[in-house]
Design an enzyme around this catalytic site. Structure first.
Site, PDB file in Angstrom:
ATOM      1  N   SER A 139       0.858  -1.186   0.000  1.00 20.76           N
ATOM      2  CA  SER A 139       0.000   0.000   0.000  1.00 20.76           C
ATOM      3  C   SER A 139       0.894   1.237   0.000  1.00 20.76           C
ATOM      4  O   SER A 139       1.728   1.399   0.896  1.00 20.76           O
ATOM      5  CB  SER A 139      -0.881  -0.045   1.256  1.00 20.76           C
TER       6      SER A 139
ATOM      7  N   LYS B 104      -1.248  -0.942  -4.387  1.00 19.39           N
ATOM      8  CA  LYS B 104      -2.412  -0.127  -3.993  1.00 19.39           C
ATOM      9  C   LYS B 104      -1.929   1.297  -3.803  1.00 19.39           C
ATOM     10  O   LYS B 104      -0.920   1.522  -3.139  1.00 19.39           O
ATOM     11  CB  LYS B 104      -2.982  -0.693  -2.689  1.00 19.39           C
TER      12      LYS B 104
ATOM     13  N   LYS C 217      -3.090   5.263  -2.678  1.00 17.71           N
ATOM     14  CA  LYS C 217      -4.106   6.046  -1.983  1.00 17.71           C
ATOM     15  C   LYS C 217      -4.512   7.215  -2.871  1.00 17.71           C
ATOM     16  O   LYS C 217      -3.657   7.833  -3.517  1.00 17.71           O
ATOM     17  CB  LYS C 217      -3.528   6.570  -0.664  1.00 17.71           C
TER      18      LYS C 217
ATOM     19  N   ASP D  60      -7.329   3.256  -3.087  1.00 17.58           N
ATOM     20  CA  ASP D  60      -8.066   3.319  -1.816  1.00 17.58           C
ATOM     21  C   ASP D  60      -8.310   4.791  -1.489  1.00 17.58           C
ATOM     22  O   ASP D  60      -7.363   5.581  -1.398  1.00 17.58           O
ATOM     23  CB  ASP D  60      -7.232   2.654  -0.700  1.00 17.58           C
TER      24      ASP D  60
ATOM     25  N   GLU E  74     -11.235   0.944  -3.351  1.00 16.46           N
ATOM     26  CA  GLU E  74     -11.538   0.642  -1.947  1.00 16.46           C
ATOM     27  C   GLU E  74     -12.153   1.852  -1.260  1.00 16.46           C
ATOM     28  O   GLU E  74     -11.638   2.964  -1.368  1.00 16.46           O
ATOM     29  CB  GLU E  74     -10.220   0.232  -1.261  1.00 16.46           C
TER      30      GLU E  74
ATOM     31  N   ASP F 200     -13.958  -1.372   3.121  1.00 15.54           N
ATOM     32  CA  ASP F 200     -13.037  -1.499   4.258  1.00 15.54           C
ATOM     33  C   ASP F 200     -13.779  -0.923   5.476  1.00 15.54           C
ATOM     34  O   ASP F 200     -14.471  -1.653   6.206  1.00 15.54           O
ATOM     35  CB  ASP F 200     -11.738  -0.733   3.921  1.00 15.54           C
TER      36      ASP F 200
ATOM     37  N   LYS G 166     -10.149  -6.587   8.106  1.00 19.12           N
ATOM     38  CA  LYS G 166      -9.185  -6.190   9.136  1.00 19.12           C
ATOM     39  C   LYS G 166      -9.718  -6.776  10.426  1.00 19.12           C
ATOM     40  O   LYS G 166     -10.848  -6.460  10.841  1.00 19.12           O
ATOM     41  CB  LYS G 166      -9.065  -4.666   9.230  1.00 19.12           C
TER      42      LYS G 166
ATOM     43  N   GLY H 224      -4.400  -3.843   6.132  1.00 21.47           N
ATOM     44  CA  GLY H 224      -3.343  -3.611   7.112  1.00 21.47           C
ATOM     45  C   GLY H 224      -3.595  -2.331   7.866  1.00 21.47           C
ATOM     46  O   GLY H 224      -4.306  -1.442   7.381  1.00 21.47           O
TER      47      GLY H 224
HETATM   48  O1  LIG Z   1       0.333  -1.455   4.755  1.00 16.27           O
HETATM   49  C1  LIG Z   1      -0.639  -1.389   5.507  1.00 16.27           C
HETATM   50  O2  LIG Z   1      -0.608  -1.795   6.692  1.00 16.27           O
HETATM   51  C2  LIG Z   1      -1.898  -0.803   4.965  1.00 16.27           C
HETATM   52  C3  LIG Z   1      -1.891   0.637   5.182  1.00 16.27           C
HETATM   53  C4  LIG Z   1      -3.243   1.220   4.890  1.00 16.27           C
HETATM   54  O3  LIG Z   1      -3.614   1.226   3.738  1.00 16.27           O
HETATM   55  C5  LIG Z   1      -4.006   1.732   5.979  1.00 16.27           C
HETATM   56  C6  LIG Z   1      -3.469   1.856   7.233  1.00 16.27           C
HETATM   57  C7  LIG Z   1      -4.139   2.519   8.276  1.00 16.27           C
HETATM   58  C8  LIG Z   1      -5.368   3.124   8.033  1.00 16.27           C
HETATM   59  C9  LIG Z   1      -5.868   3.265   6.665  1.00 16.27           C
HETATM   60  O4  LIG Z   1      -5.415   4.467   6.105  1.00 16.27           O
HETATM   61  C10 LIG Z   1      -5.370   2.136   5.785  1.00 16.27           C
HETATM   62  C11 LIG Z   1      -6.374   1.497   4.899  1.00 16.27           C
HETATM   63  O5  LIG Z   1      -7.375   2.127   4.633  1.00 16.27           O
HETATM   64  O6  LIG Z   1      -6.269   0.334   4.479  1.00 16.27           O
HETATM   65 MG   LIG Z   2      -8.520   0.975   3.288  1.00 11.48          MG
END
Ligand SMILES: O=C(O)CCC(=O)C1=CC=C[C@@H](O)[C@@H]1C(=O)O
Ligand SMILES: [Mg+2]
Length: 375
Positions: free
Chosen positions: A136, A162, A164, A189, A214, A239, A263, A291
Site C-alpha cells: 500500500s 495499492k 491512496k 483506496d 476501496e 473497508d 481487518k 493492514g
Molecule cells: O500497509 C498497511 O498496513 C496498509 C496501510 C493502509 O492502507 C491503511 C493503514 C491505516 C489506516 C488506513 O489508512 C489504511 C487502509 O485504509 O487500508
Molecule cells: Mg482501506
C-alpha cells in the site's frame, strides 16, 4: 483455558517513512501489545491496531486502554473460557470498541493455539501454506515520487500495488501510473474521501482496469456504495464500512461491494472475521486482508487469517522492513517474490522480542487473575 495474567504494554515506534492517506499523515505508530498468560506460563500475544487519533475509526490508543482495563479484562477475570470463540459472545453487550476487543481475543486465540500445539493458522481453519501480498503506497508529494514508489514495490516483488487517492490526487495520477505500468495489478483506496456528488468523476476510473476501488464513500455507508457500484464497472471493495457479520450481510445483499477487505481489529476479532469469511465465501465474494501499519505481532495475525481459503486476492501484509527499522518479533516478516510462507510453528509462529519491545515501551500494566477470591 486458565488465564493467570494479562499484561498491557503501550509502545511507540517510528515508521521508516511517513504514510499519507486522505485521512492525514502517520509518522510513527503508537499501539498496545497484549500478552495473556495461562497457569502454565504460556503467553498468547496480539496487538491493538487502533491509531492514536480517531480518524480511521472512532477508537484511539487511549480509549482502547480504558475499555480493556475497565470493561473487557474484568469480564475475562470473571468468566471461564472453554474456547476463544467464547470471547466475542462475552464481549457482545459492550458496543463497538472492536479494536480493543480484537486485541484481547487475538491473544487468547494465540494462547489457545499454543496450548493445543498447533499454528494459529490451522486453529482458525487455514488451508494455505503461503499467501500472496501486495503493498500500500501513500499519497506522495509528486507523481514522479509515486512512480518511483510503484517501481520499488514491483521490484520488491509485491503482487499488487495499492495507491491512496483523494480529490485532486486521483484520475490523472492513476492515468500516469497506468501509462508507465500498463498491465500491473493496480488498485486505489480513497478512505471515504468522496460522496455521490462525485459519481461521474469516480466513474472515470473505469478506463484504467483497476482491480478495485476501496472505500470511495462514507465510512458508515452501504447504501450509496450500492448506487456507485451499479454505475461503475470497477469492483468496489469495502473497508471502513464493514464492522461485523451483519454489515457484511447487508453490503452483499444490497450489492454495495464485490470485494471485502478484512481487518481483524475492525470487525472485533478472529471469531467474527471467520464468520465474515464464511459468509463471503458462500456468496462468491472474494476477500483480502487489509493492514493498519501493524508491528510484527499484528502482522502475524494477518498472515494466519489470510491462510483461509477465501482470501483469494493479495493483501496489504507487506514485509516488516516496509514499516520498521527493527520489528519486535523474530524472525521479522519477510516477503519473497510477493509470497509469505505461513509459519507452521505453534501459535502466531513468530517470537515477540521482549528486549526490543522494552526499548519502545511507554507504559506497562499487569492484571493478575486470582481465581481463589472469585465468588
Ligand atoms: O500497509 C498497511 O498496513 C496498509 C496501510 C493502509 O492502507 C491503511 C493503514 C491505516 C489506516 C488506513 O489508512 C489504511 C487502509 O485504509 O487500508
Ligand atoms: Mg482501506
Amino acid at each position: 483455558m486458565k488465564i493467570e495474567r494479562v499484561i498491557l504494554r503501550r509502545l511507540r515506534m517510528d515508521l521508516v517513512r511517513p504514510f499519507t492517506t486522505s485521512l492525514g499523515t502517520e509518522r510513527d505508530r503508537e499501539f498496545i501489545v497484549v500478552e495473556i498468560q495461562n497457569d502454565a506460563g504460556i503467553s498468547g500475544w496480539a496487538e491493538s491496531v487502533t491509531c492514536a487519533d480517531p480518524y480511521y475509526n472512532e477508537e484511539t490508543v487511549k480509549t482502547n486502554w480504558h475499555i480493556m482495563e475497565e470493561f473487557l479484562i474484568p469480564i475475562l477475570q470473571r468468566e471461564q473460557l472453554e474456547h476463544p470463540d467464547d470471547v466475542s459472545r462475552l464481549f457482545s453487550h459492550i458496543r463497538r470498541n472492536n479494536m480493543a476487543k480484537a486485541a484481547l481475543e487475538g491473544a487468547i486465540w494465540d494462547l489457545y493455539a499454543k496450548e493445543n500445539k498447533m499454528s494459529l493458522a490451522s486453529a482458525l481453519g487455514g488451508v494455505k501454506k503461503e499467501i500472496e501480498v501486495g503493498v500500500s503506497i501513500g499519497i506522495q508529494d509528486s507523481t514522479d515520487d509515486l512512480l518511483g514508489k510503484v517501481e520499488q514495490g514491483l521490484s520488491d516483488g509485491y503482487r499488487r500495488i495499492k495507491i491512496k487517492i483523494k480529490p485532486g490526487w486521483d484520475v490523472e495520477v492513476v492515468r500516469s501510473v497506468r501509462k508507465e505500468f500498463p498491465s500491473i495489478p493496480l488498485m486505489v483506496d480513497a478512505n471515504s474521501a468522496y460522496t455521490l456528488k462525485d459519481i461521474d468523476h469516480l466513474a472515470r476510473l473505469d478506463e484504467f482496469s483497476l482491480m478495485m476501488i476501496e472505500q470511495p464513500l462514507a465510512h458508515d455507508d452501504v447504501i450509496d456504495h450500492a448506487t456507485l457500484q451499479a454505475r461503475m464497472q470497477t469492483p468496489i471493495c469495502l473497508d471502513e464500512s464493514i464492522h461485523s457479520l451483519e454489515d457484511a450481510r447487508k453490503a452483499i445483499q444490497l450489492g454495495s461491494a464485490k470485494i471485502i477487505n478484512m481487518k481483524i481489529g475492525r470487525v472485533g476479532g478472529l471469531t467474527e472475521a471467520k464468520k465474515i469469511h464464511d459468509l463471503c465465501e458462500s456468496h462468491g465474494v472474494p476477500m483480502w486482508c487489509g493492514g493498519m501499519l501493524e508491528s510484527g505481532i499484528g502482522r502475524a495475525h494477518n498472515i494466519a487469517i489470510t491462510s483461509l481459503s477465501n482470501f483469494t486476492l493479495p493483501g496489504d501484509t507487506a514485509a516488516s522492513s516496509n514499516y520498521w527499522f527493527a520489528d519486535i518479533i523474530t524472525p521479522e516478516v519477510t516477503v519473497n517474490k510477493g509470497i509469505i510462507r505461513v509459519p507452521e510453528d505453534v501459535g502466531i509462529g513468530y517470537h515477540p522480542d521482549l528486549k526490543k519491545m522494552k526499548t519502545v515501551t511507554l507504559e506497562e500494566k499487569e492484571f493478575t487473575f486470582d481465581r481463589t477470591f472469585q465468588i
